[in-house]
Write an enzyme that holds these catalytic residues in place. Structure first.
Site, mmCIF file in Angstrom:
data_model
loop_
_atom_site.group_PDB
_atom_site.id
_atom_site.type_symbol
_atom_site.label_atom_id
_atom_site.label_comp_id
_atom_site.label_asym_id
_atom_site.label_seq_id
_atom_site.Cartn_x
_atom_site.Cartn_y
_atom_site.Cartn_z
ATOM 1 N N SER A 1 -22.408 -0.307 -74.120
ATOM 2 C CA SER A 1 -22.676 0.915 -73.360
ATOM 3 C C SER A 1 -24.028 1.489 -73.801
ATOM 4 O O SER A 1 -24.850 1.891 -72.974
ATOM 5 C CB SER A 1 -21.581 1.961 -73.593
ATOM 6 N N ALA B 1 -20.455 0.858 -68.389
ATOM 7 C CA ALA B 1 -20.695 1.613 -69.618
ATOM 8 C C ALA B 1 -19.834 2.869 -69.620
ATOM 9 O O ALA B 1 -19.688 3.521 -68.588
ATOM 10 C CB ALA B 1 -22.164 1.988 -69.694
ATOM 11 N N LYS B 2 -19.276 3.187 -70.780
ATOM 12 C CA LYS B 2 -18.555 4.454 -70.898
ATOM 13 C C LYS B 2 -19.601 5.500 -71.284
ATOM 14 O O LYS B 2 -19.813 5.780 -72.460
ATOM 15 C CB LYS B 2 -17.448 4.333 -71.946
ATOM 16 N N VAL B 3 -20.249 6.026 -70.270
ATOM 17 C CA VAL B 3 -21.325 7.000 -70.460
ATOM 18 C C VAL B 3 -20.785 8.388 -70.134
ATOM 19 O O VAL B 3 -20.163 8.576 -69.077
ATOM 20 C CB VAL B 3 -22.504 6.708 -69.500
#
Ligand SMILES: *Cc1c(COP(=O)(O)O)cnc(C)c1O
Length: 304
Positions: free
Chosen positions: A62, A156-158
């Protein structure tokens, strides 16, 4: 209120009540931070973090997608997770590592600011409720679409990506549902606001391909279990009407674990209760994370 004794911050444990950050924290304003959600379960050999290595790897992926350099190695983060759990004395907990841009410069370029890393853990029960886990939840197809793959980086864990998820979640809750189902811009089913989706029809289990969705580690675990049980499985695009006529639906995620869906947009799914395949996988999943099946013990990172 979430409560813990200690939080890990930039290499040291600090008191939970003193874990505070500056108001000009860049990520607070613009959302470019990356995080993970991991669970630790009590097992007969002590607490174990489920698929910790894969979660840490995704955290780094990420960050990589977002041009962010995490100032610690993967192994340092892994050790820090162990340290934080031990310091709090938790046996079952949720773990939230987060890397974000600190205060300093403002404006949209974050790269001149320092990257801060925190690891917070707390005791957290069933994300969609104990009743949801046992009886199934009610979902609403959201009026908000899931990110287009070139609008936000869906793998992505944004932090900022979750504005979209929150709009969908709030809308669903305000309309009396438990969770949102999000379609992509072409109208195909993608996932929940923070969970992947599986649909069962005539004995065949389907999940959307990992293009516009978050590549869930629970999703991956469930696919492995499905294959090991020799159940019929397809990774294929799913339409909205296909969801309505499914025999069973369930959502997967570290927080949501395996949660059955009993209704979508006021259409009852199957018999309106968790179906046999859902129950079988849910049962197996809880045994796996609790270290009750030797074959999957390699997924456990025992807290040391
Ligand atoms: C985190 C997340 C999931 C679930 O991923 P897991 O690795 O299984 O916890 C699914 N969808 C979204 C949008 C997520 O943020």
């Amino acid at each position: 209120m979430i409560k813990a004794n200690y939080v890990w911050f930039n290499g040291e444990l600090i008191k939970f009540d003193e874990a505070k950050i500056h108001m000009l924290t860049h990520t607070l304003h613009y959302g470019l931070g990356v995080f993970e959600g991991i669970r630790c379960y009590e097992t007969k050999k002590g607490p174990a973090i489920f698929r910790n290595y894969e979660h840490i790897e995704r955290l780094f992926h990420s960050a990589h997608i977002c041009y962010m350099k995490i100032p610690f190695s993967k192994e340092e983060i892994r050790k820090a997770i162990h340290e934080t759990i031990k310091a709090n004395g938790f046996r079952n907990c949720y773990i939230r590592p987060i890397a974000f841009y600190s205060s300093g410069a403002m404006g949209l370029n974050p790269l001149n600011n320092k990257v801060d890393v925190a690891i917070i853990c707390w005791e957290w029960g069933a994300y969609l409720g104990e009743e949801g886990l046992n009886k199934g939840i009610r979902c609403k197809v959201s009026s908000f679409n899931r990110h287009h793959v070139n609008v936000s980086m869906t793998k992505a864990k944004v932090c900022g990506n979750y504005v979209n998820s929150q709009l969908a979640k709030i809308e669903a809750l305000l309309e009396g549902y438990d969770e949102a189902l999000m379609l992509d811009v072409d109208g195909y089913v993608t996932e929940g606001s923070g969970e992947n989706i599986f649909v069962v029809r005539k004995g065949v289990i389907k999940t959307p391909p990992a293009t516009g969705i978050l590549e869930g580690i629970t999703r991956d675990t469930v696919i492995r279990l499905i294959k090991d049980l020799s159940l019929e499985f397809k990774e294929e695009r799913i339409t909205r009407d296909e969801v309505y006529i499914a025999d069973e639906i369930f959502l997967t995620g570290t927080a949501a674990e395996i949660t059955p869906v009993r209704e979508v947009d006021r259409r009852v799914i199957g018999d309106g209760m968790p179906g046999p395949i859902t129950k079988k996988l849910q049962d197996l999943y809880f045994k796996v994370v609790r270290g009750e099946i030797d074959k999957y013990e390699h997924w456990l990172d025992y807290v040391k």
